[in-house]
Write a protein that holds these residues in place. Structure first.
Motif, PDB file in Angstrom:
ATOM      1  N   ARG A 145      38.515   6.480  24.953  1.00  0.00           N
ATOM      2  CA  ARG A 145      38.733   7.430  23.862  1.00  0.00           C
ATOM      3  C   ARG A 145      38.825   8.869  24.364  1.00  0.00           C
ATOM      4  O   ARG A 145      38.300   9.215  25.423  1.00  0.00           O
ATOM      5  N   SER A 180      32.045  17.322  17.992  1.00  0.00           N
ATOM      6  CA  SER A 180      31.767  16.126  17.191  1.00  0.00           C
ATOM      7  C   SER A 180      32.064  14.851  17.974  1.00  0.00           C
ATOM      8  O   SER A 180      31.253  13.929  18.007  1.00  0.00           O
ATOM      9  N   PHE A 181      33.209  14.795  18.619  1.00  0.00           N
ATOM     10  CA  PHE A 181      33.608  13.588  19.351  1.00  0.00           C
ATOM     11  C   PHE A 181      32.642  13.243  20.481  1.00  0.00           C
ATOM     12  O   PHE A 181      32.503  12.074  20.847  1.00  0.00           O
ATOM     13  N   GLY A 260      33.702   6.869   8.982  1.00  0.00           N
ATOM     14  CA  GLY A 260      32.602   7.494   9.707  1.00  0.00           C
ATOM     15  C   GLY A 260      32.231   8.846   9.142  1.00  0.00           C
ATOM     16  O   GLY A 260      31.044   9.158   8.970  1.00  0.00           O
ATOM     17  N   THR A 261      33.223   9.647   8.844  1.00  0.00           N
ATOM     18  CA  THR A 261      32.974  10.968   8.281  1.00  0.00           C
ATOM     19  C   THR A 261      32.445  10.872   6.855  1.00  0.00           C
ATOM     20  O   THR A 261      31.530  11.610   6.463  1.00  0.00           O
ATOM     21  N   ASP A 368      37.285  11.484  11.766  1.00  0.00           N
ATOM     22  CA  ASP A 368      36.429  10.313  12.035  1.00  0.00           C
ATOM     23  C   ASP A 368      35.995  10.361  13.486  1.00  0.00           C
ATOM     24  O   ASP A 368      36.082  11.413  14.129  1.00  0.00           O
ATOM     25  N   GLU A 369      35.569   9.221  14.022  1.00  0.00           N
ATOM     26  CA  GLU A 369      35.235   9.123  15.441  1.00  0.00           C
ATOM     27  C   GLU A 369      36.434   9.515  16.302  1.00  0.00           C
ATOM     28  O   GLU A 369      37.571   9.554  15.842  1.00  0.00           O
ATOM     29  N   ARG A 400      26.781   8.434  13.610  1.00  0.00           N
ATOM     30  CA  ARG A 400      27.699   7.602  14.378  1.00  0.00           C
ATOM     31  C   ARG A 400      28.630   6.868  13.420  1.00  0.00           C
ATOM     32  O   ARG A 400      28.280   6.585  12.276  1.00  0.00           O
ATOM     33  N   GLY A 401      29.819   6.571  13.936  1.00  0.00           N
ATOM     34  CA  GLY A 401      30.811   5.880  13.134  1.00  0.00           C
ATOM     35  C   GLY A 401      30.737   4.372  13.274  1.00  0.00           C
ATOM     36  O   GLY A 401      29.794   3.824  13.852  1.00  0.00           O
ATOM     37  N   MET A 405      30.461   5.490  17.912  1.00  0.00           N
ATOM     38  CA  MET A 405      30.748   6.787  18.516  1.00  0.00           C
ATOM     39  C   MET A 405      30.202   7.913  17.632  1.00  0.00           C
ATOM     40  O   MET A 405      30.081   7.763  16.412  1.00  0.00           O
ATOM     41  N   VAL A 407      29.647  11.144  15.315  1.00  0.00           N
ATOM     42  CA  VAL A 407      30.346  11.883  14.259  1.00  0.00           C
ATOM     43  C   VAL A 407      29.417  13.025  13.830  1.00  0.00           C
ATOM     44  O   VAL A 407      28.274  12.772  13.441  1.00  0.00           O
ATOM     45  N   TRP A 438      22.174   9.097  15.636  1.00  0.00           N
ATOM     46  CA  TRP A 438      22.755   9.467  16.926  1.00  0.00           C
ATOM     47  C   TRP A 438      21.890  10.541  17.550  1.00  0.00           C
ATOM     48  O   TRP A 438      21.583  11.547  16.940  1.00  0.00           O
TER      49      TRP A 438
END
Length: 444
Positions: A145, A180-181, A260-261, A368-369, A400-401, A405, A407, A438
């Motif tokens: 990613r 964020s990522f 995720g968001t 999102d993620e 996390r999403g 991952m 978020v 997270w």
């Protein structure tokens, strides 16, 4: 059972400063620990465009030789930089500037060097910090990613414990989105509060310095160095989530939000309520719906002038996106430019007044993620509005999403309420990281 002792590379800037001051750690020892971490992880993450271990050690030894009474406020703290640095190639990820080495630091780097930082090297960016194809860097939490962009390497280096703090920039979403990522704190100050002198500008009206760290205390250290001050100086000890009032704002970009968001925003609002805050969902007046369009017009218009020299000299070496800016393929008229410039300017005091009614505005950081693949660095849909409005923003990690991952969520405040926003972000971050699912930890 005793917890395993931390390695020096794991220290935050705040923790490293304590060790340097009490004499339990030298800058050279610290530098060698970071270089060992980078060597171990560089193939997987690829955060660096330039790094010379010998130069890092020379700096570290020189810093160790400085008497304690002459040391700067960030003495020895390691920095990953996306901006121009003396004696380091600064190529803007462009073949036009291959091998280019500036003879002076960019203003932001010069300020940090004067404060005593240890400059590790140059981190990767997209070409001229644009939304063009991402660099080689991979997300340290999942190598399939993107880490986001344009400040790709800076965010990845901090998330992967290769540096405690890093410099980036934001023209659309290039600081908040990578924050964020990668599951770390990211801070976009009020526009023009910090000099961008000495760097290649993309948009004179949008470009803003950005910072990455694994905690808010380190962001507060950076705010001190750059003399970020509110008219009313807040004290961390005076702030409590209990009794605070937050606005929850989905913005006009909400139809693009992924699961995720959506889950993170709901969870974030609930956690604030659970800790005694009032959370009120609000909507902005209809005229704000044009903000994404106006951001695009301003970006395109500024870039027409910015990249004209490169277009004239080496058009064949420019990415197609930048060529399109200069050739105005969107056919943006001068009248449309004025409408965008004036429209956004008129809304800035409106958002100041709206946000000023609340402790902070809670809003999405990302769609999102982090998406799979490194070519596309992710959508800045949720960031453009705040960049154009010139307000300060902090990405707060904690969620996390669906794929595990990170978020994050953004906190926003009126212009020049940067220190207030950092105080609020520290308290909110402690809750989100403890209870959101997270925690900012070492990926490898």
């Amino acid at each position: 059972m005793n917890r395993k002792a931390m390695e020096p590379y794991q220290f935050t800037a705040t923790q490293a400063l304590v060790k340097f001051k009490d004499g339990s750690l030298t800058v050279e020892e610290y530098a060698r620990s970071l270089l060992s971490r980078i060597k171990k992880r560089d193939d997987a993450v690829g955060a660096w465009a330039y790094l010379n271990p010998e130069y890092v050690i020379r700096q570290a030894k020189q810093l160790d030789s400085i008497p304690h009474e002459r040391r700067g406020p960030l003495h020895g703290v390691a920095l990953a930089s996306a901006d121009s640095s003396l004696d380091m190639p600064t190529q803007h990820n462009s073949p036009i500037y291959e091998g280019d080495e500036p003879k002076v630091d960019a203003a932001v780097v010069a300020t940090l060097r004067h404060a005593g930082v240890l400059i590790l090297g140059k981190t990767t960016t997209t070409e001229f910090a644009s939304t063009a194809t991402g660099p080689k860097t991979r997300n340290p939490h999942d190598a399939t990613r993107t880490p986001g962009g344009s400040s790709s390497g800076s965010a990845a280096a901090v998330a992967d414990f290769q540096a405690p703090i890093a410099l980036g920039s934001q023209t659309g979403g290039s600081t908040i989105r990578p924050g964020s990522f990668n599951g770390i704190f990211a801070f976009k100050p009020t526009w023009n509060a910090i000099s961008r002198e000495g760097v290649k500008i993309y948009s004179l009206n949008l470009d803003t310095v950005g910072f990455f760290a694994r905690n808010v205390e380190d962001l507060q250290l950076l705010a001190d160095i750059f003399a970020l001050e509110d008219d009313d100086i807040p004290r961390q000890a005076d702030f409590s989530i209990k009794g605070s009032k937050f606005a929850l704002l989905k913005t006009m970009a909400w139809p693009q939000a992924g699961p995720g968001t959506a889950a993170a925003l709901e969870a974030g609002a609930k956690l604030l309520r659970d800790h005694g805050a009032e959370v009120e969902e609000i909507e902005l007046p209809p005229e704000f719906n044009r903000m994404p369009e106006w951001h695009g017009v301003i970006l395109d218009s500024d870039a027409r002038a910015t990249f004209l020299p490169e277009y004239r000299i080496a058009k064949d070496k420019l990415t197609s996106l930048l060529v399109e800016h200069v050739e105005n393929t969107s056919r943006i008229s001068r009248a449309a430019q004025l409408k965008a410039f004036d429209g956004v300017a008129a809304l800035r005091p409106v958002i100041d007044k709206t946000a000023g009614k609340y402790t902070a505005v809670l809003t999405p950081s990302v769609v999102d993620e982090a998406p799979v693949g490194i070519e596309f660095t992710g959508s800045p849909a949720f960031n453009k509005i705040w960049t154009a409005l010139h307000v300060p923003v902090v990405n707060v990690p904690g969620f996390r999403g669906e794929n595990g991952m990170p978020v994050g969520l953004s906190l926003v405040a009126p212009r020049y309420r940067d220190r207030h926003l950092l105080v609020v972000s520290k308290a909110v971050g402690e809750i989100f990281q403890a209870e959101g699912g997270w925690q900012t930890g070492s990926p490898g």
